[in-house]
Enzyme design. Sequence first.
Site, PDB file in Angstrom:
ATOM      1  N   HIS A   1       9.686  -6.527 115.718  1.00  0.00           N
ATOM      2  CA  HIS A   1       8.964  -7.510 116.534  1.00  0.00           C
ATOM      3  C   HIS A   1       8.216  -8.572 115.736  1.00  0.00           C
ATOM      4  O   HIS A   1       7.615  -9.466 116.314  1.00  0.00           O
ATOM      5  CB  HIS A   1       7.964  -6.799 117.459  1.00  0.00           C
ATOM      6  CG  HIS A   1       6.744  -6.279 116.734  1.00  0.00           C
ATOM      7  ND1 HIS A   1       6.768  -5.173 115.967  1.00  0.00           N
ATOM      8  CD2 HIS A   1       5.480  -6.757 116.666  1.00  0.00           C
ATOM      9  CE1 HIS A   1       5.573  -4.942 115.454  1.00  0.00           C
ATOM     10  NE2 HIS A   1       4.764  -5.904 115.851  1.00  0.00           N
TER      11      HIS A   1
HETATM   12  C1  UD1 Z   1       0.517  -8.197 118.302  1.00  0.00           C
HETATM   13  C2  UD1 Z   1      -0.212  -8.147 116.948  1.00  0.00           C
HETATM   14  C3  UD1 Z   1       0.622  -7.389 115.939  1.00  0.00           C
HETATM   15  C4  UD1 Z   1       1.036  -6.026 116.455  1.00  0.00           C
HETATM   16  C5  UD1 Z   1       1.709  -6.176 117.811  1.00  0.00           C
HETATM   17  C6  UD1 Z   1       2.071  -4.848 118.396  1.00  0.00           C
HETATM   18  C7  UD1 Z   1      -1.606 -10.135 116.487  1.00  0.00           C
HETATM   19  C8  UD1 Z   1      -1.700 -11.365 115.673  1.00  0.00           C
HETATM   20  N1  UD1 Z   1      -0.422  -9.502 116.423  1.00  0.00           N
HETATM   21  O1  UD1 Z   1       1.709  -8.935 118.105  1.00  0.00           O
HETATM   22  O2  UD1 Z   1      -0.122  -7.205 114.750  1.00  0.00           O
HETATM   23  O3  UD1 Z   1       1.911  -5.409 115.542  1.00  0.00           O
HETATM   24  O4  UD1 Z   1       0.809  -6.849 118.699  1.00  0.00           O
HETATM   25  O5  UD1 Z   1       2.754  -4.990 119.598  1.00  0.00           O
HETATM   26  O6  UD1 Z   1      -2.550  -9.763 117.121  1.00  0.00           O
HETATM   27  N2  UD1 Z   1       3.911  -9.819 125.717  1.00  0.00           N
HETATM   28  C9  UD1 Z   1       4.290  -9.276 126.918  1.00  0.00           C
HETATM   29  N3  UD1 Z   1       3.516  -8.284 127.450  1.00  0.00           N
HETATM   30  C10 UD1 Z   1       2.403  -7.804 126.849  1.00  0.00           C
HETATM   31  C11 UD1 Z   1       2.012  -8.378 125.633  1.00  0.00           C
HETATM   32  C12 UD1 Z   1       2.783  -9.379 125.071  1.00  0.00           C
HETATM   33  O7  UD1 Z   1       5.282  -9.665 127.508  1.00  0.00           O
HETATM   34  O8  UD1 Z   1       1.747  -6.886 127.404  1.00  0.00           O
HETATM   35  C13 UD1 Z   1       4.753 -10.875 125.121  1.00  0.00           C
HETATM   36  C14 UD1 Z   1       4.257 -12.253 125.436  1.00  0.00           C
HETATM   37  O9  UD1 Z   1       5.358 -13.074 125.619  1.00  0.00           O
HETATM   38  C15 UD1 Z   1       3.548 -12.675 124.157  1.00  0.00           C
HETATM   39  C16 UD1 Z   1       4.344 -11.944 123.098  1.00  0.00           C
HETATM   40  O10 UD1 Z   1       4.746 -10.731 123.713  1.00  0.00           O
HETATM   41  O11 UD1 Z   1       3.543 -14.037 123.975  1.00  0.00           O
HETATM   42  C17 UD1 Z   1       3.559 -11.646 121.871  1.00  0.00           C
HETATM   43  O12 UD1 Z   1       2.341 -10.953 122.158  1.00  0.00           O
HETATM   44  P1  UD1 Z   1       1.066 -11.111 121.182  1.00  0.00           P
HETATM   45  O13 UD1 Z   1      -0.011 -10.167 121.555  1.00  0.00           O
HETATM   46  O14 UD1 Z   1       0.702 -12.544 121.054  1.00  0.00           O
HETATM   47  O15 UD1 Z   1       1.643 -10.714 119.770  1.00  0.00           O
HETATM   48  P2  UD1 Z   1       2.536  -9.471 119.346  1.00  0.00           P
HETATM   49  O16 UD1 Z   1       3.810 -10.002 118.813  1.00  0.00           O
HETATM   50  O17 UD1 Z   1       2.594  -8.433 120.420  1.00  0.00           O
END
Ligand code: UD1
Length: 363
Positions: free
Chosen positions: A205
Amino acid sequence: MKIACVVGARPNFMKIAPILKAMKEYSNLEPLLVHTGQHYDYEMSQIFFDELDIPKPDVYLGVGSGSHANQTAKIMIAFEEVVAESKPDLILVVGDVNSTLACTLVGAKLCIPIAHVEAGIRSFDRTMPEEINRVLTDSVSDYLLTPNEGANENLKKEGIPDQKITLVGDVMIDTLLKYRDKASSHKILSDLGLEKHSYILMTLHRPFNVDIKANFVNILNALMEIQQRIKIVFPMHPRTNARIEEFGLNDMVSNMKNLVTLNPLGYLEFMGLMVNSKSVLTDSGGMQTETTVLNIPCLTMRENTERPETIKDGTNTLVGSNTQLIIEESVRILDGNGKTGVYPEIWDGHTSERIVKVIAHSR
Ligand code: UD1
């Protein structure tokens, strides 16, 4: 003593669970659980509360997804109000996600002491948002609670005074050891028709692996080859799923008959798969540590790691997004020549107790 305990994203939940449990032993500690809502889907958040017996958050900020600045800023604005209202004596943050940094900045500016769990680990790669979050969080924290000796050394080199640093161990391992047996016998294996040690567990991811199409394709090309020899079980992060759509990689993924894609899983299902896997292929941080404790070979699809002890003494090997290297190292494992390893004695399942002891005696 009121302690605002902050969680926001998936990797935070298995870290806060044992800490909240350990706090119950101290009648003078009053935890206030704040969930920023950085992660919000059931499988990315609530399922961990259910499975790990984490109490319902006292405050839910509901910030959701966004760019780094947008998400961090929203958390700061919402958390500042919580702090103003609830007046905590200490703020406890875990890990290295945006929620960790955002709440730390708020607390530091309001002169509230901060305790950072998992302090001091460094990949020395500032292209990763987590590294920025770690360095900045540590620089203004008052209690730096570290997982290993290497983390202590990193903090000392950054000029952090000794008296702020306490080696406590890896809190995620408390949760792993507590739930290992329960997870191991989880019905996920039979649900998926899998035999023990007959598959590789994969997660993917990181933005540099899935947001850059060439790197993503390099990894998929390696999987194409590996899955001809063994099943690959792949619970997919929403970010990865979105990129497959965006880059038109659906056919490439679905043409691999031995690549089993799944929705994100809860802790017990996921750990059930990990404990019983032949090996792990990942770009996650925590899984590098967990596989070393479980003595399962791990290939990490990154160029560097903030957990170098898992490479030096543990079961971990870095393979980047290099197709050939991923294949070669996978073959080495499948041929029975995977790494075995040892881990620090202090990863003994009692880290949360040591963390809470430091906090309880902090004033
Ligand atoms: C975040 C953390 C990362 C961790 C990861 C675990 C930061 C900078 N990064 O990255 O260190 O390894 O979480 O999962 O904090 N989304 C959903 N549903 C959710 C959450 C997210 O669909 O419940 C999607 C959204 O499109 C979002 C994308 O995932 O834009 C990324 O989510 P985000 O929390 O920004 O970063 P992660 O890649 O999850």
